[in-house]
Design an enzyme around this catalytic site. Structure first.
Site, mmCIF file in Angstrom:
data_model
loop_
_atom_site.group_PDB
_atom_site.id
_atom_site.type_symbol
_atom_site.label_atom_id
_atom_site.label_comp_id
_atom_site.label_asym_id
_atom_site.label_seq_id
_atom_site.Cartn_x
_atom_site.Cartn_y
_atom_site.Cartn_z
ATOM 1 N N ASP A 61 0.760 -1.246 -0.047
ATOM 2 C CA ASP A 61 0.122 0.024 0.114
ATOM 3 C C ASP A 61 0.691 1.353 0.293
ATOM 4 O O ASP A 61 1.874 1.124 0.513
ATOM 5 C CB ASP A 61 -1.081 0.019 1.264
ATOM 6 C CG ASP A 61 -1.957 0.779 0.944
ATOM 7 O OD1 ASP A 61 -3.252 0.138 0.905
ATOM 8 O OD2 ASP A 61 -2.054 2.089 0.889
ATOM 9 N N THR A 153 -13.722 -3.661 -8.149
ATOM 10 C CA THR A 153 -14.740 -3.638 -8.948
ATOM 11 C C THR A 153 -14.718 -2.454 -9.811
ATOM 12 O O THR A 153 -14.428 -1.294 -9.408
ATOM 13 C CB THR A 153 -15.976 -3.332 -8.045
ATOM 14 O OG1 THR A 153 -16.199 -4.421 -7.200
ATOM 15 C CG2 THR A 153 -17.364 -3.212 -8.781
ATOM 16 N N GLU A 187 -18.439 -6.712 4.087
ATOM 17 C CA GLU A 187 -17.887 -6.102 5.411
ATOM 18 C C GLU A 187 -18.534 -6.814 6.670
ATOM 19 O O GLU A 187 -19.801 -7.071 6.518
ATOM 20 C CB GLU A 187 -17.944 -4.459 5.464
ATOM 21 C CG GLU A 187 -17.037 -3.979 4.301
ATOM 22 C CD GLU A 187 -17.187 -2.572 4.429
ATOM 23 O OE1 GLU A 187 -17.477 -2.113 5.262
ATOM 24 O OE2 GLU A 187 -16.676 -1.899 3.283
ATOM 25 N N ASN A 243 -24.133 -6.769 -7.232
ATOM 26 C CA ASN A 243 -24.556 -5.653 -6.407
ATOM 27 C C ASN A 243 -25.730 -4.767 -6.879
ATOM 28 O O ASN A 243 -26.703 -4.610 -6.152
ATOM 29 C CB ASN A 243 -23.264 -4.621 -6.365
ATOM 30 C CG ASN A 243 -22.146 -5.241 -5.226
ATOM 31 O OD1 ASN A 243 -22.612 -6.259 -4.855
ATOM 32 N ND2 ASN A 243 -21.087 -4.472 -5.006
ATOM 33 N N LEU A 285 -34.166 -8.705 1.794
ATOM 34 C CA LEU A 285 -35.683 -8.152 1.879
ATOM 35 C C LEU A 285 -36.102 -7.391 3.226
ATOM 36 O O LEU A 285 -36.941 -7.360 3.866
ATOM 37 C CB LEU A 285 -36.662 -9.244 1.853
ATOM 38 C CG LEU A 285 -36.441 -9.747 0.298
ATOM 39 C CD1 LEU A 285 -37.774 -11.049 0.133
ATOM 40 C CD2 LEU A 285 -36.972 -8.693 -0.602
ATOM 41 N N CYS A 295 -19.788 0.184 -1.349
ATOM 42 C CA CYS A 295 -19.838 -0.539 -2.477
ATOM 43 C C CYS A 295 -21.365 -0.263 -3.302
ATOM 44 O O CYS A 295 -21.279 0.197 -4.470
ATOM 45 C CB CYS A 295 -19.765 -2.006 -2.121
ATOM 46 S SG CYS A 295 -18.017 -2.380 -1.814
HETATM 47 C C1 UDX Z 1 -21.840 -5.564 -0.612
HETATM 48 C C2 UDX Z 1 -22.248 -6.815 -1.355
HETATM 49 O O1 UDX Z 1 -23.059 -7.548 -0.345
HETATM 50 C C3 UDX Z 1 -20.722 -7.650 -1.686
HETATM 51 O O2 UDX Z 1 -20.950 -9.008 -1.785
HETATM 52 C C4 UDX Z 1 -19.815 -6.765 -2.115
HETATM 53 O O3 UDX Z 1 -18.711 -7.472 -2.338
HETATM 54 C C5 UDX Z 1 -19.636 -5.555 -1.573
HETATM 55 O O4 UDX Z 1 -20.930 -4.788 -1.417
HETATM 56 P P1 UDX Z 1 -21.380 -4.565 1.936
HETATM 57 O O5 UDX Z 1 -21.045 -3.271 1.299
HETATM 58 O O6 UDX Z 1 -20.436 -5.134 3.056
HETATM 59 O O7 UDX Z 1 -21.521 -5.614 0.567
HETATM 60 O O8 UDX Z 1 -22.796 -4.571 2.348
HETATM 61 P P2 UDX Z 1 -24.118 -5.460 2.488
HETATM 62 O O9 UDX Z 1 -24.150 -6.330 3.644
HETATM 63 O O10 UDX Z 1 -24.425 -5.960 1.052
HETATM 64 O O11 UDX Z 1 -25.167 -4.352 2.860
HETATM 65 C C6 UDX Z 1 -25.150 -3.327 1.909
HETATM 66 C C7 UDX Z 1 -26.318 -2.279 2.518
HETATM 67 O O12 UDX Z 1 -27.536 -2.880 2.373
HETATM 68 C C8 UDX Z 1 -26.235 -2.125 4.088
HETATM 69 O O13 UDX Z 1 -26.423 -0.345 4.306
HETATM 70 C C9 UDX Z 1 -27.392 -2.753 4.623
HETATM 71 O O14 UDX Z 1 -27.840 -2.247 5.937
HETATM 72 C C10 UDX Z 1 -28.431 -2.607 3.464
HETATM 73 N N1 UDX Z 1 -29.500 -3.938 3.509
HETATM 74 C C11 UDX Z 1 -29.193 -4.912 3.516
HETATM 75 C C12 UDX Z 1 -30.836 -3.427 3.599
HETATM 76 O O15 UDX Z 1 -30.996 -2.289 3.757
HETATM 77 N N2 UDX Z 1 -31.879 -4.534 3.665
HETATM 78 C C13 UDX Z 1 -31.290 -5.657 3.430
HETATM 79 O O16 UDX Z 1 -32.198 -6.642 3.473
HETATM 80 C C14 UDX Z 1 -29.961 -5.895 3.546
#
Ligand code: UDX
Length: 470
Positions: A61, A153, A187, A243, A285, A295
């Site tokens: 890094d 990505t 994450e 995503n 959901l 992301c």
């Molecule tokens: C996401 C993808 O899941 C992962 O595969 C990719 O590599 C990176 O982006 P991440 O950003 O860690 O991962 O979070 P994720 O668990 O997907 O949640 C994203 C957002 O959606 C959060 O703010 C969460 O609160 C929200 N969410 C999730 C909802 O509002 N409702 C849900 O049912 C699920």
């Protein structure tokens, strides 16, 4: 996270491996050495995971503070389980960190590119300067045959362009291949997702490159993880589409939550019922404040931008709608807080539970919770925020908000309490105990995780999103 080169030989960490100019093909076929460029959430986890799988790994890094912290066994962000694994791998002697990209280029056989692709400040497009710097930096310092594996990505078409970009940089006579291998880790579950992925997608690989990657991923493959071989654009698009689909699922249920509010239905019961259909599934959901983080928001916007460039307008319009529904959820919660306080939050005490964009992370990038907290602060509210791990990053982002050190302190004398991130600590709170601390026991559950019956029985005025029936 940025990736520019540094020329000083600055490898740090336990028993740093000595760089070697050239390695024989036979040696590489036994156990490829791995470099991981970029040590953010993705790269740090990937480096530790590759070392856990038994490979010699060098994490790179340009941010010296990150390199130094990691070499001392300190993960510069909150990720459950990663600290322990990092310490274990440093101890093994297989894992080192450096700020010197040329050193890693001369040492490793497989280079994983894990740098960030943030949204550009002036448009929806992805900012590719870190990927370009990482890939060209490795290419120009290679001293032996190598495989460059993009994990970041990127918009579809990037990898082909990068191939053209590195061609004139690679020393003549070297066999260098660039492929794409998107990462899908979440994450909070990054270690598990890296070591036991749902699938491994590799784009644009020749047969020897595919064989090499199959050796790198031998352990997850032996557990039955599907290996999907694709061309470059398909591999790039798989990640973006995954995503986009998850974001669409969340915005779908949030749109239905709006119907539930009008029709007197309960979206949590509805989601459970939908989830029993195996074609739909219950995950993603959960209606509420919507998605944020580093992301989903930027990836759907980058797809919107790229789809428009390619003339695929339908996909762009769909993503636009998904984004609009998502952002409207934040507005909706702000409006609910105003309504709860009689139309204005001026000089009212608002308790905000949660700052991270989701539980089990300290990441506050595009956090819906912090957005809502800041918007209410702008409208004159006295906002107190509490998050079990994201307090410090939140304070750095919004220093003008007040930060509490516990749930109890946060809700003290509150006129309204907002649950904006569904940390277990909040869900386990005793409603009666908490009610006694507030000025008025009024709660807005913006994550649909609290039981309205229990909270109302404890004296709370309870509202949620899509919970009109509850
Ligand atoms: C996401 C993808 O899941 C992962 O595969 C990719 O590599 C990176 O982006 P991440 O950003 O860690 O991962 O979070 P994720 O668990 O997907 O949640 C994203 C957002 O959606 C959060 O703010 C969460 O609160 C929200 N969410 C999730 C909802 O509002 N409702 C849900 O049912 C699920």
């Amino acid at each position: 996270m940025s990736t520019q080169e540094s020329t000083a030989p600055t490898t740090t960490g336990a028993r740093a491996p000595r760089p070697r100019a050239a390695r024989s093909r036979a040696a590489r076929e036994k156990a490829p050495r791995i470099s991981v460029i970029g040590t953010g959430y993705l790269g740090a986890t990937h480096a530790v995971a590759m070392s856990t799988l038994g490979f010699e790994v060098m994490g790179v890094d340009t941010d010296r503070s990150k390199v130094d912290a990691l070499a001392l066994g300190k993960v510069p962000f909150y990720e459950p389980g990663l600290d322990e694994l990092l310490a274990e791998q440093l101890e093994s002697g297989r894992l080192t960190f450096t700020a010197d990209l040329s050193r890693a280029a001369g040492w490793a056989d497989v280079h994983f590119v894990c740098v960030g692709t943030p949204q550009r400040r002036t448009s929806h497009a992805a900012d590719l300067r870190y990927v370009e710097a990482a890939v060209s930096g490795v290419a120009q310092h290679l001293t032996h045959d190598a495989l460059i594996v993009g994990k970041s990505t990127v918009p579809v078409g990037t990898a082909a362009r990068l191939r053209g970009m590195i061609q004139p940089l690679v020393r003549p006579g070297l066999d260098v291949e660039l492929v794409w291998n998107p990462e899908f880790l979440r994450e909070g579950k990054a270690v598990h997702d890296t070591l036991h992925p749902d699938r491994i997608v590799v784009g644009g690989a020749s047969q020897p490159a595919e064989q090499l990657l199959r050796r790198v991923y031998a352990q997850p493959l032996s557990e039955g993880t599907p290996f999907v071989a694709a061309d470059l654009p398909t591999a790039e698009l798989v990640k973006v589409s995954a995503n986009a689909f998850l974001a669409t699922k969340i915005s779908f249920i949030n749109a239905i939550a709006g119907v539930c509010d009008k029709a007197g239905a309960d979206v949590t019961v509805l989601a459970d019922a939908l989830g029993h259909d195996t074609r739909i599934g219950r995950q993603f959901l959960d209606a509420g404040l919507g998605f944020g983080g580093g992301c989903l928001p930027k990836d759907i916007r980058a797809l919107m931008h790229r789809a428009r460039e390619l003339g695929a307008d339908r996909a762009a319009s769909l993503m636009q709608e998904v984004d609009e529904i998502n952002m409207a959820q934040r507005e909706r919660v702000i409006a609910m807080a105003l309504e709860a306080c009689g139309g204005s939050v001026l000089n009212r005490r608002v308790a905000v539970l949660g700052a991270a964009f989701k539980p089990r992370t300290d990441d506050v990038r595009d956090s819906p919770a912090l957005n809502v907290a800041a918007a209410l602060h702008l409208r004159g509210a006295q906002v107190s925020v509490y998050d079990p791990v994201a307090g410090d990053p939140a304070r750095r982002t919004y220093p003008t908000l007040a930060y509490a050190t516990s749930v109890d302190e946060c809700v003290e004398d509150a006129d309204v309490v907002l649950v904006l991130t569904e940390w277990d600590d909040f869900l386990r709170s005793d409603p009666a105990e908490l009610a006694s601390r507030t000025a008025t026991p009024r709660i807005i559950d913006a994550r649909g995780r609290l039981d309205p019956v229990t909270w109302r029985a404890a004296g709370w005025e309870f509202t949620g999103l899509g919970r009109a029936a509850a």
